[in-house]
Enzyme design. Structure first.
Site, PDB file in Angstrom:
ATOM      1  N   GLU A 142       2.088  -6.619  13.359  1.00  0.00           N
ATOM      2  CA  GLU A 142       0.872  -6.879  14.141  1.00  0.00           C
ATOM      3  C   GLU A 142       0.401  -8.324  13.966  1.00  0.00           C
ATOM      4  O   GLU A 142      -0.175  -8.909  14.863  1.00  0.00           O
ATOM      5  CB  GLU A 142      -0.207  -5.905  13.651  1.00  0.00           C
ATOM      6  CG  GLU A 142      -1.134  -5.398  14.731  1.00  0.00           C
ATOM      7  CD  GLU A 142      -2.088  -4.355  14.180  1.00  0.00           C
ATOM      8  OE1 GLU A 142      -1.855  -3.823  13.073  1.00  0.00           O
ATOM      9  OE2 GLU A 142      -3.081  -4.073  14.867  1.00  0.00           O
TER      10      GLU A 142
ATOM     11  N   ARG B 190       0.809  -1.222   0.000  1.00  0.00           N
ATOM     12  CA  ARG B 190       0.000   0.000   0.000  1.00  0.00           C
ATOM     13  C   ARG B 190       0.845   1.276   0.000  1.00  0.00           C
ATOM     14  O   ARG B 190       0.316   2.371  -0.186  1.00  0.00           O
ATOM     15  CB  ARG B 190      -1.018  -0.038   1.141  1.00  0.00           C
ATOM     16  CG  ARG B 190      -2.173  -1.019   0.830  1.00  0.00           C
ATOM     17  CD  ARG B 190      -3.199  -1.035   1.933  1.00  0.00           C
ATOM     18  NE  ARG B 190      -2.671  -1.584   3.160  1.00  0.00           N
ATOM     19  CZ  ARG B 190      -2.693  -2.879   3.484  1.00  0.00           C
ATOM     20  NH1 ARG B 190      -3.226  -3.758   2.669  1.00  0.00           N
ATOM     21  NH2 ARG B 190      -2.191  -3.289   4.625  1.00  0.00           N
TER      22      ARG B 190
HETATM   23  P1  AMP Z   1       3.067  -2.165  11.946  1.00  0.00           P
HETATM   24  O1  AMP Z   1       4.342  -2.764  11.490  1.00  0.00           O
HETATM   25  O2  AMP Z   1       2.502  -2.845  13.171  1.00  0.00           O
HETATM   26  O3  AMP Z   1       3.192  -0.655  12.137  1.00  0.00           O
HETATM   27  O4  AMP Z   1       1.987  -2.436  10.808  1.00  0.00           O
HETATM   28  C1  AMP Z   1       1.951  -1.625   9.683  1.00  0.00           C
HETATM   29  C2  AMP Z   1       1.703  -2.414   8.425  1.00  0.00           C
HETATM   30  O5  AMP Z   1       0.639  -3.351   8.570  1.00  0.00           O
HETATM   31  C3  AMP Z   1       1.302  -1.482   7.298  1.00  0.00           C
HETATM   32  O6  AMP Z   1       1.889  -1.953   6.103  1.00  0.00           O
HETATM   33  C4  AMP Z   1      -0.203  -1.574   7.253  1.00  0.00           C
HETATM   34  O7  AMP Z   1      -0.642  -1.575   5.927  1.00  0.00           O
HETATM   35  C5  AMP Z   1      -0.546  -2.889   7.947  1.00  0.00           C
HETATM   36  N1  AMP Z   1      -1.547  -2.728   9.019  1.00  0.00           N
HETATM   37  C6  AMP Z   1      -1.340  -2.975  10.341  1.00  0.00           C
HETATM   38  N2  AMP Z   1      -2.439  -2.747  11.070  1.00  0.00           N
HETATM   39  C7  AMP Z   1      -3.370  -2.328  10.197  1.00  0.00           C
HETATM   40  C8  AMP Z   1      -4.729  -1.880  10.326  1.00  0.00           C
HETATM   41  N3  AMP Z   1      -5.345  -1.842  11.523  1.00  0.00           N
HETATM   42  N4  AMP Z   1      -5.386  -1.483   9.216  1.00  0.00           N
HETATM   43  C9  AMP Z   1      -4.763  -1.505   8.012  1.00  0.00           C
HETATM   44  N5  AMP Z   1      -3.497  -1.903   7.813  1.00  0.00           N
HETATM   45  C10 AMP Z   1      -2.797  -2.307   8.885  1.00  0.00           C
END
Ligand code: AMP
Length: 176
Positions: free
Chosen positions: A98, A61
């Protein structure tokens, strides 16, 4: 630009891709021509005076607004991808996200030493993905690294994943 209006265009999808996740769907931001232009203008205004020479987008994205912004900033665009996708020699980093552990790669000849680099992704959750991306880009010894997200989930304190010299910014912030 009206931030509340932008926020109202983000679709929230409960329990995707796994139960308990409130998924922020940015496709509803991009599908409307006026909103897409507002996003592009807002990002351009944030970074136009920073001397950015490369915009780096995180798969997948980060590949939507990243190249649009690179073109407006007169900068190059660099993709960071999942393992096995980039064909030439790569640097790799592993990180926690996550939904579990993962890895990302970038071509070893993507960026020159001393460049000013803007890393972009759609959303900051725990910060694990982007912190891994920052470590990847540090291989190139950049002059400065900026980090940008369209959306920040503030309650997850993702900003704490970055060293203080990295400038982190987001357009749309959610508290819960
Ligand atoms: P993080 O590494 O935990 O900051 O997760 C960020 C990545 O996971 C990004 O590439 C987001 O597109 C995706 N992502 C994580 N949580 C969400 C969420 N609640 N909604 C949409 N995309 C998410």
């Amino acid at each position: 630009m009206n931030l509340e209006k932008l926020k109202s265009k983000v679709r929230n999808v409960p329990d995707f891709p796994i139960p308990g996740i409130q998924f922020k769907d940015v496709t509803t931001l991009f599908k409307d021509a006026e909103t897409l232009r507002e996003l592009s203008d807002a990002l351009y205004e944030m970074y136009r005076d920073k001397g950015i020479t490369k915009v780096v987008g995180i798969e997948s994205r980060g590949f939507i607004m990243g190249p649009l912004l690179a073109e407006r900033l007169n900068a190059g665009f660099i993709p960071i991808r999942k393992p096995g996708k980039l064909p030439a020699a790569v640097y790799e980093e592993t990180y926690e996200k996550e939904y579990g552990p993962d890895a990302i790669q970038v071509h070893q000849d993507a960026i020159g030493e001393g460049e000013t680099v803007l890393l972009h992704d759609d959303l900051l959750a725990t910060g694990g993905t982007m912190a891994g991306a920052v470590r990847l880009i540090e291989n190139f010894k950049p002059k400065k690294i900026y980090v940008n997200f369209l959306i920040e989930l503030e309650d997850l304190n993702g900003r704490e994943a970055f060293p203080p010299e990295i400038e982190v910014d987001s357009l749309i912030k959610y508290e819960a």
